[in-house]
Design a protein around this motif. Structure first.
Motif, PDB file in Angstrom:
ATOM      1  N   LEU A 125      -6.590  -8.750  -4.109  1.00 36.29           N
ATOM      2  CA  LEU A 125      -5.943  -8.120  -3.435  1.00 36.29           C
ATOM      3  C   LEU A 125      -4.917  -8.809  -2.894  1.00 36.29           C
ATOM      4  CD1 LEU A 125      -8.863  -6.081  -1.484  1.00 36.29           C
ATOM      5  CD2 LEU A 125      -6.979  -5.067  -3.277  1.00 36.29           C
ATOM      6  N   GLU A 126      -5.086  -9.994  -2.469  1.00 34.72           N
ATOM      7  CA  GLU A 126      -4.015 -10.858  -1.753  1.00 34.72           C
ATOM      8  C   GLU A 126      -2.744 -11.171  -2.619  1.00 34.72           C
ATOM      9  OE1 GLU A 126      -5.897 -14.318  -0.484  1.00 34.72           O
ATOM     10  OE2 GLU A 126      -7.061 -13.251   1.289  1.00 34.72           O
ATOM     11  N   ASN A 127      -2.941 -11.157  -3.973  1.00 37.98           N
ATOM     12  CA  ASN A 127      -1.882 -11.392  -4.970  1.00 37.98           C
ATOM     13  C   ASN A 127      -1.058 -10.131  -5.385  1.00 37.98           C
ATOM     14  OD1 ASN A 127      -3.044 -13.971  -4.682  1.00 37.98           O
ATOM     15  ND2 ASN A 127      -2.481 -14.472  -6.787  1.00 37.98           N
ATOM     16  N   ILE A 128      -1.548  -8.933  -4.924  1.00 38.92           N
ATOM     17  CA  ILE A 128      -0.948  -7.852  -5.415  1.00 38.92           C
ATOM     18  C   ILE A 128       0.412  -8.048  -4.667  1.00 38.92           C
ATOM     19  CG2 ILE A 128      -0.901  -5.413  -5.056  1.00 38.92           C
ATOM     20  CD1 ILE A 128      -3.861  -5.327  -5.433  1.00 38.92           C
ATOM     21  N   VAL A 129       1.524  -7.966  -5.649  1.00 40.00           N
ATOM     22  CA  VAL A 129       2.868  -7.846  -4.888  1.00 40.00           C
ATOM     23  C   VAL A 129       3.483  -6.713  -5.829  1.00 40.00           C
ATOM     24  CG1 VAL A 129       3.073 -10.097  -4.314  1.00 40.00           C
ATOM     25  CG2 VAL A 129       3.624  -9.857  -6.548  1.00 40.00           C
ATOM     26  N   GLU A 144       5.534  -1.378   0.852  1.00 42.08           N
ATOM     27  CA  GLU A 144       4.165  -1.414   1.415  1.00 42.08           C
ATOM     28  C   GLU A 144       3.060  -0.581   1.065  1.00 42.08           C
ATOM     29  OE1 GLU A 144       5.016  -1.589   5.631  1.00 42.08           O
ATOM     30  OE2 GLU A 144       5.936  -3.845   5.567  1.00 42.08           O
ATOM     31  N   LYS A 145       3.695   0.671   0.993  1.00 39.60           N
ATOM     32  CA  LYS A 145       2.859   1.845   0.506  1.00 39.60           C
ATOM     33  C   LYS A 145       2.246   1.637  -1.028  1.00 39.60           C
ATOM     34  CE  LYS A 145       4.824   5.533   3.417  1.00 39.60           C
ATOM     35  NZ  LYS A 145       5.507   6.696   3.489  1.00 39.60           N
ATOM     36  N   MET A 146       3.017   1.167  -1.655  1.00 38.38           N
ATOM     37  CA  MET A 146       2.837   0.967  -2.926  1.00 38.38           C
ATOM     38  C   MET A 146       1.689  -0.359  -3.354  1.00 38.38           C
ATOM     39  SD  MET A 146       6.672   1.022  -5.092  1.00 38.38           S
ATOM     40  CE  MET A 146       5.851   0.362  -6.696  1.00 38.38           C
ATOM     41  N   VAL A 147       1.928  -1.380  -2.339  1.00 41.22           N
ATOM     42  CA  VAL A 147       0.985  -2.357  -2.509  1.00 41.22           C
ATOM     43  C   VAL A 147      -0.365  -2.140  -1.870  1.00 41.22           C
ATOM     44  CG1 VAL A 147       0.406  -4.748  -1.092  1.00 41.22           C
ATOM     45  CG2 VAL A 147       2.449  -4.276  -1.944  1.00 41.22           C
ATOM     46  N   GLN A 148      -0.348  -1.156  -0.699  1.00 39.22           N
ATOM     47  CA  GLN A 148      -1.690  -0.580  -0.157  1.00 39.22           C
ATOM     48  C   GLN A 148      -2.379   0.419  -1.396  1.00 39.22           C
ATOM     49  OE1 GLN A 148      -3.285  -1.230   2.488  1.00 39.22           O
ATOM     50  NE2 GLN A 148      -4.650   0.015   2.187  1.00 39.22           N
ATOM     51  N   ALA A 149      -1.555   1.349  -1.926  1.00 40.68           N
ATOM     52  CA  ALA A 149      -2.153   2.182  -3.091  1.00 40.68           C
ATOM     53  C   ALA A 149      -2.740   1.373  -4.190  1.00 40.68           C
ATOM     54  CB  ALA A 149      -1.047   3.064  -3.765  1.00 40.68           C
ATOM     55  N   LYS A 150      -1.996   0.186  -4.635  1.00 40.17           N
ATOM     56  CA  LYS A 150      -2.537  -0.720  -5.697  1.00 40.17           C
ATOM     57  C   LYS A 150      -3.768  -1.365  -5.136  1.00 40.17           C
ATOM     58  CE  LYS A 150       1.625  -1.917  -8.163  1.00 40.17           C
ATOM     59  NZ  LYS A 150       2.156  -3.065  -8.982  1.00 40.17           N
ATOM     60  N   LYS A 151      -3.866  -1.568  -3.984  1.00 44.30           N
ATOM     61  CA  LYS A 151      -5.172  -2.391  -3.391  1.00 44.30           C
ATOM     62  C   LYS A 151      -6.413  -1.346  -3.390  1.00 44.30           C
ATOM     63  CE  LYS A 151      -3.092  -5.780  -0.379  1.00 44.30           C
ATOM     64  NZ  LYS A 151      -2.964  -6.356   0.984  1.00 44.30           N
ATOM     65  N   LEU A 193     -11.254   0.888  -5.712  1.00 45.71           N
ATOM     66  CA  LEU A 193     -11.903   2.235  -6.358  1.00 45.71           C
ATOM     67  C   LEU A 193     -12.467   1.643  -7.698  1.00 45.71           C
ATOM     68  CD1 LEU A 193      -9.593   5.140  -5.185  1.00 45.71           C
ATOM     69  CD2 LEU A 193     -11.981   4.832  -4.796  1.00 45.71           C
ATOM     70  N   LYS A 194     -11.671   1.148  -8.437  1.00 50.24           N
ATOM     71  CA  LYS A 194     -12.215   0.866  -9.872  1.00 50.24           C
ATOM     72  C   LYS A 194     -13.184  -0.283  -9.814  1.00 50.24           C
ATOM     73  CE  LYS A 194      -7.550   1.315 -12.414  1.00 50.24           C
ATOM     74  NZ  LYS A 194      -6.521   0.497 -13.155  1.00 50.24           N
TER      75      LYS A 194
END
Length: 451
Positions: free
Chosen positions: A446-450, A317-324, A329-330
């Protein structure tokens, strides 16, 4: 003028004309130009005379002085007659005639009828010439000398010497026309010569030569032109001196504005770089966190299955949040990129950069957006497969520009750009919402980040 001191007269008229123009007294300027034309009438310089009458006509037209404008046209016409441009003279005189006739100005009608009579006389249309000469006499009961003189010339040319003498005698001996006296003597000479009276003819010829010599000489012609040109040159020099002062002032102002603009640009650019650096710092932190989390998952392996799944879920979950957060930011960082800044500037200054996007521009734009927001097409196309034009609209939505600017980059009209954007919103099921296309793309990505 009365004393035939033409150089001082030219200087006085030139200064008066400058003042009239400076104060926008166009009617006064018209009269002054007419007086200056009289100078050239005295010296027989028809082209210079015409130039001043043309200036007078322009000023009278500005001043809405219709009557004087008509007389200026008449005077211009007369100068063309002397240069054998009779058809041009006729057009101008007929124009003047229509103006004074509409005004029902009897003096104007008489004067211009005289001019038309002379023109038709040059064209050998004797009946028309007579008609206009007699019309002139009927309308003006005071200044008939020039019309009688014209009739005398016409009858002389047709061999009717008695009629020529009759009308010449009616002219009297005075007129405001500076050539009138010498012209009257020369007409007498021609009549007597035609009537085979050599002694009388010689007397009139001698008187004519004296009168003509006293009227002007060649040196006088040059001096008048030089006087007007010298005055114009002095005016130009004074204007240039004022202009230099203005130029120095403007140069200083331009330098100040330029320095201010450069400093402002440097300040704004530094702000942009600071913003990018801060975003990059956050981005680096998030990417380090993501790398740390990925490393933790690898190290845990299958130790303590009962707790590892829960810990694994938290880490994921932390990884998903970090990716989002990295993706957001990008995407924010895109707005401060040089490419985005240039494209936005292009819509405000198409002369500097050109109008439409080139193939290389599209490649650069797609590469930059895809690096910041990867797999966005897959995320949005689960709704409906997008067409090429709709995909381009999606890319352009990241620029956050108006329909007009988008149309300019695409090289189409704003209506077409608006239709493209509406079709894209319909394809993305956004027709009845206020959600922007770019906002929707980021949200779906963002929704598709897994993990």
């Amino acid at each position: 003028m009365e004393d035939k001191l033409f150089i001082p007269a030219t200087n006085a008229y030139s200064e008066a004309l400058d003042l009239a123009k400076e104060k926008h007294l166009y009617n006064v300027a018209g009269y002054i130009c007419s007086y200056m034309a009289d100078l050239y009438t005295y010296t027989g310089q028809r082209s210079e005379e015409r130039r001043k009458y043309e200036e007078a006509a322009a000023f009278f037209k500005k001043a809405n002085n219709t009557r004087s404008y008509a007389f200026a046209l008449r005077d211009i016409s007369i100068t063309w007659v002397f240069e054998d441009s009779v058809s041009l003279a006729l057009d101008l005189m007929l124009n003047a005639d229509s103006i004074v006739t509409e005004m029902n100005d009897s003096v104007g009608i008489a004067s211009i009828a005289n001019g038309l009579g002379n023109i038709y006389k040059h064209l050998d249309q004797i009946d028309k010439a007579k008609s206009y000469f007699f019309r002139s006499l009927a309308y003006d009961t005071i200044n008939k000398a020039s019309t009688y003189m014209a009739l005398s010339h016409m009858f002389l040319n047709n061999g009717l010497l008695d009629s020529a003498r009759f009308y010449l005698e009616k002219t009297g001996s005075t007129s405001r026309n500076p050539y009138f006296y010498s012209d009257r003597l020369y007409t007498n000479y021609m009549i007597e010569e035609e009537d085979n009276n050599p002694l009388e003819a010689l007397q009139y010829l001698e008187q004519y030569c004296e009168a003509k010599d006293s009227l002007y000489d060649v040196k006088m012609q040059v001096d008048i032109i030089d006087a007007e040109k010298r005055h114009d040159s002095l005016v130009v020099i004074r204007q240039n001196q004022k202009l230099y002062s203005i130029i120095y002032l403007l140069s200083g102002l331009i330098l100040f504005v330029s320095l201010t603009s450069v400093l402002f640009y440097l300040y704004k650019n530094q702000q942009r770089l600071d913003k990018i650096n801060k975003q990059q710092q956050l981005l680096d932190e998030k990417e380090q966190l993501l790398a740390k989390l990925e490393n933790e998952i690898k190290q845990k392996g299958i130790i303590d299955i009962s707790t590892s799944k829960e810990e694994d879920m938290q880490i994921r979950e932390k990884m998903v949040q970090a990716k989002k957060e990295i993706l957001i930011l990008k995407c924010e960082k895109l707005q401060h990129s040089l490419l985005f800044q240039e494209l936005i500037e292009r819509t405000n200054n198409k002369k500097k950069y050109g109008q439409t996007l080139s193939e290389q521009d599209w490649e650069n734009l797609k590469e930059l957006i895809d690096s910041a927001c990867p797999n966005w097409q897959a995320a949005v196309q689960d709704i409906e497969t997008l067409k090429k034009a709709e995909i381009e609209t999606c890319y352009l939505s990241f620029l956050n520009i108006s329909i007009k600017s988008e149309a300019m980059l695409l090289g189409i009209n704003p209506d077409s750009a608006n239709k493209r954007r509406l079709r894209t919103r319909q394809a993305l099921k956004l027709a009845n919402t206020k959600t922007g296309i770019c906002e929707f793309i980021i949200q779906k990505t963002l929704e598709n980040i897994v993990i």
